[in-house]
Write a protein that holds these residues in place. Structure first.
Motif, PDB file in Angstrom:
ATOM      1  N   LYS A   1       0.832  -1.213   0.000  1.00 28.87           N
ATOM      2  CA  LYS A   1       0.000   0.000   0.000  1.00 28.87           C
ATOM      3  C   LYS A   1       0.867   1.264   0.000  1.00 28.87           C
ATOM      4  O   LYS A   1       0.541   2.251  -0.666  1.00 28.87           O
ATOM      5  N   SER A   2       1.975   1.246   0.733  1.00 30.13           N
ATOM      6  CA  SER A   2       2.831   2.439   0.842  1.00 30.13           C
ATOM      7  C   SER A   2       3.627   2.706  -0.430  1.00 30.13           C
ATOM      8  O   SER A   2       4.098   3.818  -0.660  1.00 30.13           O
ATOM      9  N   GLY A   3       3.805   1.656  -1.252  1.00 27.57           N
ATOM     10  CA  GLY A   3       4.616   1.798  -2.456  1.00 27.57           C
ATOM     11  C   GLY A   3       6.032   1.293  -2.285  1.00 27.57           C
ATOM     12  O   GLY A   3       6.797   1.190  -3.246  1.00 27.57           O
ATOM     13  N   HIS A   4       6.409   0.946  -1.049  1.00 21.27           N
ATOM     14  CA  HIS A   4       7.759   0.428  -0.820  1.00 21.27           C
ATOM     15  C   HIS A   4       7.967  -0.902  -1.548  1.00 21.27           C
ATOM     16  O   HIS A   4       9.067  -1.171  -2.044  1.00 21.27           O
ATOM     17  N   TYR A   5       6.925  -1.720  -1.618  1.00 16.59           N
ATOM     18  CA  TYR A   5       7.063  -3.040  -2.231  1.00 16.59           C
ATOM     19  C   TYR A   5       7.442  -2.907  -3.705  1.00 16.59           C
ATOM     20  O   TYR A   5       8.286  -3.654  -4.219  1.00 16.59           O
ATOM     21  N   ALA A   6       6.846  -1.942  -4.373  1.00 17.00           N
ATOM     22  CA  ALA A   6       7.125  -1.759  -5.806  1.00 17.00           C
ATOM     23  C   ALA A   6       8.398  -0.961  -6.049  1.00 17.00           C
ATOM     24  O   ALA A   6       9.098  -1.186  -7.036  1.00 17.00           O
ATOM     25  N   ASN A   7       8.710  -0.023  -5.138  1.00 15.42           N
ATOM     26  CA  ASN A   7       9.802   0.914  -5.394  1.00 15.42           C
ATOM     27  C   ASN A   7      11.044   0.696  -4.541  1.00 15.42           C
ATOM     28  O   ASN A   7      12.082   1.300  -4.813  1.00 15.42           O
ATOM     29  N   TYR A   8      10.938  -0.166  -3.507  1.00 15.77           N
ATOM     30  CA  TYR A   8      12.051  -0.276  -2.558  1.00 15.77           C
ATOM     31  C   TYR A   8      12.314  -1.714  -2.115  1.00 15.77           C
ATOM     32  O   TYR A   8      13.139  -1.965  -1.245  1.00 15.77           O
ATOM     33  N   LYS A   9      11.620  -2.653  -2.748  1.00 17.48           N
ATOM     34  CA  LYS A   9      11.637  -4.049  -2.280  1.00 17.48           C
ATOM     35  C   LYS A   9      13.043  -4.630  -2.219  1.00 17.48           C
ATOM     36  O   LYS A   9      13.378  -5.395  -1.298  1.00 17.48           O
ATOM     37  N   GLU A  10      13.908  -4.269  -3.201  1.00 17.21           N
ATOM     38  CA  GLU A  10      15.254  -4.869  -3.247  1.00 17.21           C
ATOM     39  C   GLU A  10      16.095  -4.463  -2.048  1.00 17.21           C
ATOM     40  O   GLU A  10      17.123  -5.077  -1.774  1.00 17.21           O
ATOM     41  N   ASN A  11      15.681  -3.422  -1.317  1.00 16.55           N
ATOM     42  CA  ASN A  11      16.414  -2.971  -0.139  1.00 16.55           C
ATOM     43  C   ASN A  11      15.823  -3.491   1.166  1.00 16.55           C
ATOM     44  O   ASN A  11      16.282  -3.111   2.245  1.00 16.55           O
TER      45      ASN A  11
ATOM     46  N   LYS B   1      11.995  14.969  -8.316  1.00 14.20           N
ATOM     47  CA  LYS B   1      11.397  13.658  -8.621  1.00 14.20           C
ATOM     48  C   LYS B   1      12.430  12.656  -9.163  1.00 14.20           C
ATOM     49  O   LYS B   1      13.111  12.924 -10.143  1.00 14.20           O
ATOM     50  N   PRO B   2      12.519  11.478  -8.522  1.00 19.46           N
ATOM     51  CA  PRO B   2      13.427  10.438  -9.020  1.00 19.46           C
ATOM     52  C   PRO B   2      12.769   9.613 -10.124  1.00 19.46           C
ATOM     53  O   PRO B   2      11.580   9.788 -10.425  1.00 19.46           O
ATOM     54  N   LYS B   3      13.534   8.702 -10.723  1.00 20.05           N
ATOM     55  CA  LYS B   3      12.980   7.852 -11.790  1.00 20.05           C
ATOM     56  C   LYS B   3      11.859   6.975 -11.247  1.00 20.05           C
ATOM     57  O   LYS B   3      10.819   6.804 -11.871  1.00 20.05           O
ATOM     58  N   LYS B   4      12.081   6.368 -10.055  1.00 18.53           N
ATOM     59  CA  LYS B   4      11.035   5.566  -9.420  1.00 18.53           C
ATOM     60  C   LYS B   4      10.250   6.485  -8.492  1.00 18.53           C
ATOM     61  O   LYS B   4      10.791   7.007  -7.519  1.00 18.53           O
ATOM     62  N   ALA B   5       8.985   6.705  -8.789  1.00 19.04           N
ATOM     63  CA  ALA B   5       8.195   7.640  -7.993  1.00 19.04           C
ATOM     64  C   ALA B   5       6.729   7.291  -8.066  1.00 19.04           C
ATOM     65  O   ALA B   5       6.264   6.678  -9.030  1.00 19.04           O
TER      66      ALA B   5
END
Length: 602
Positions: A272-282, A388-392
């Protein structure tokens, strides 16, 4: 100064590209501007690669970008290269620069490049990340490499450089790939600038927090525990505790409420927060009772749920939550570095929920907090607005409006700032605080991020003055960044000579003889009541040796106790920071320490 490139629409083009594509723009000259140094340093990376190829003909090259600390090149050779080989490579670079090779840009089709580098697995790996069907090679003498530039026109311009260190690096930064060699370097047009940089490097080695952390017994790392997971020793834990206490009081005075969120949450929260799509590898994930959970890399989701726990009125805004939040991030082995880059760290994190009209007020309040804290630790600092970064997440209108709002707020109050294009968080633009340490290095620490995306995603609401539900703005805020990184920076900034208010041990008592121990113990107990840490050096060693040992501990104050001090209830004080010696009564000594401690509030 002769021209070496052009700048058009924020893009740097070397003269070779500008001529080939008929690009006209602002002239870049061979000076110490950011754009000129980028061209020079990328050219120096190629000069280094050319020298390596001469010395190690079997060498294969991956990438050689310009980075904040200069440049590097990743490559592999059959021999083992160490720090001792860097002067040899430098010597060869100087020889090649003296040949005054023109640096030529050549265009090829993708098919031609694939054929040209058919036997080079590193170049094939580079090609996987390039979509274009038209590619360029830069050639100087017998050396050529796949590259889009920019470069100076001739190797004669690459004269003032230094190779700084060697490291291992995984191909493409992926731990599953082969580890190859990386050499870092720096280059300037001005010899004096290089000399200044080399002097700074030498001073930085003396101040290395990993070295001082061992000498002062602040922290350690243990392979049995795991990489990037610091163990805080008693001295380090006391240092850290003092900073935490100082900040806790400062937060409460400024109206922040302490909260605490869990360190592991259901994965659907991170979706829901978007971390899964944009930050999952971390992130780190596990499964509990058949459900996926994620260990938190940030504290924002927990704070959102705390806000939603009760009905909030507009009268309660801005509502400020803060937490010393322990977070975990999956950092690659090659990038971990002492306390500067770890897998577990604690943020001095806060989230402020406010109305849109309160954003400026909140930003100014946070920047005032930043200023008081930076002054306490004797840091100068700069600010950058990160876009704005590429992943946003969020549409362009949100990003443009919010970014402009931040800049307008800073402009209105007369703050100067730079722009970091593409450096924002994935959920919103931010203000980054860059501090300057005692030897002039710049460090990223605090951040202020304006976020309207997460309140929307989590349906966060407050009740406005008309009794209607309304969406708040969420401002993410950290001043230190993390305790780990900040303590590493502090250690190097002060070269281990911490100011009294945060020093792990603030006073060392040195009784001259056994009969003086009781007075030293009495003083230690009184200081402990004032939350001032001290040690007694009463080993069976000579007085001079104990004083020398105390000096090496970089403790702010050293007190020598003899007959006169015991009989007269006095103190023979050595203040290390002021480099002064003085005689005080015990009461004067206690008052002095109270005054120093109370004068160090944020």
């Amino acid at each position: 100064m002769e021209p070496i490139g052009v700048l058009k629409d924020g893009q740097i083009y070397d003269l070779q590209t500008a001529d080939a594509l008929n690009i006209q723009g602002e002239e870049i000259k061979a000076d110490d501007s950011k754009e000129a140094l980028e061209i020079l340093r990328h050219s120096c990376a190629h000069l280094m690669a050319q020298a390596i190829k001469e010395l190690y003909p079997e060498a294969k090259f991956f990438v050689g970008p310009v980075v904040n600390e200069g440049f590097y090149y990743d490559f592999k050779v059959d021999s083992k290269i160490s720090e001792e080989d860097l002067p040899k490579i430098e010597k060869k670079m100087k020889e090649l620069a003296g040949e005054k090779f023109p640096i030529e840009r050549q265009e090829y089709t993708r098919a031609q490049i694939e054929e040209k580098f058919a036997g080079d697995e590193l170049k094939q790996a580079v090609l996987k990340n390039i979509d274009s069907d038209s590619l360029t090679i830069y050639k100087q003498g017998d050396f050529e490499d796949l590259c889009r530039g920019p470069h100076v026109p001739n190797t004669r311009m690459v004269r003032t450089f230094k190779l700084t260190r060697i490291a291992g690096a995984y191909v493409g930064g992926d731990e599953e790939n082969e580890m190859i060699t990386r050499i870092y370097g720096i280059a300037f047009f001005d010899k004096a600038k290089l000399k200044e940089y080399v002097t700074q490097l030498e001073e930085a080695k003396k101040r290395d927090h990993r070295k001082l952390g061992t000498e002062l017994e602040l922290f350690t790392f243990n392979d049995d525990i795991g990489a990037g997971l610091p163990l805080w020793l008693p001295n380090g834990a006391r240092l850290r505790g003092k900073i935490e206490q100082l900040l806790y009081k400062a937060h409460r005075i400024r109206g922040y409420e302490p909260v605490r969120g869990p360190e592991i949450l259901k994965a659907n929260q991170w979706v829901k927060s978007g971390h899964y799509a944009n930050y999952k590898e971390n992130m780190y994930f596990t499964e509990i009772d058949g459900q996926e959970y994620g260990i938190k890399p940030m504290n924002c989701v927990g704070h959102i749920q705390i806000f939603k726990n009760s009905l909030v009125s507009y009268k309660d805004l801005p509502l400020k939550f803060f937490e010393y939040g322990v977070v975990h991030r999956h950092e690659k082995s090659g990038v971990m570095h002492g306390l500067f880059r770890v897998r577990e760290f604690t943020q001095d994190d806060a989230h402020i929920f406010c109305t849109p009209t309160q954003i400026k007020e909140v930003i100014f309040d946070v920047l005032s907090f930043v200023d008081s804290l930076m002054n306490l630790f004797e840091f100068k600092y700069e600010m950058e607005v990160s876009t704005k970064p590429k992943k946003a997440i969020g549409d362009d209108t949100f990003w443009e409006t919010t970014t402009k709002g931040i800049m307008d707020a800073l402009d209105e109050n007369g703050y100067s700032y730079g722009i970091d294009e593409g450096g924002g968080a994935f959920y919103g633009p931010k203000i980054d605080i860059k501090i300057l340490d005692a030897i002039g290095r710049k460090w990223q620490c605090g951040t202020v991020q304006v976020d309207m995306n997460l309140p929307e995603r989590f349906d966060v609401e407050y009740v406005n003055e008309n009794g209607e539900k309304e969406r708040p703005v969420m401002i993410h805020r950290a001043i230190l960044g993390s305790f780990e990184r900040f303590i590493g920076i502090l250690t190097e900034h002060y070269a281990g000579e911490f100011p009294f208010v945060i020093a792990p041990t603030q006073v060392i008592f040195i009784p001259i003889a056994e009969q003086h121990n009781a007075y030293a113990q009495q003083l230690q107990n009184e200081l402990l009541q004032l939350e001032i840490d001290s040690k007694i050096f009463n080993k069976n060693e000579s007085l001079n040796k104990r004083i020398r040992t105390a000096e090496k501990q970089r403790v702010p104050m050293i007190v020598v106790i003899g007959d006169a001090e015991v009989e007269n209830q006095r103190i023979a004080l050595r203040d290390r920071r002021k480099r002064e010696q003085s005689e005080l009564s015990k009461d004067e000594f206690i008052s002095l320490l109270k005054e120093i401690k109370n004068g160090s509030e944020v």
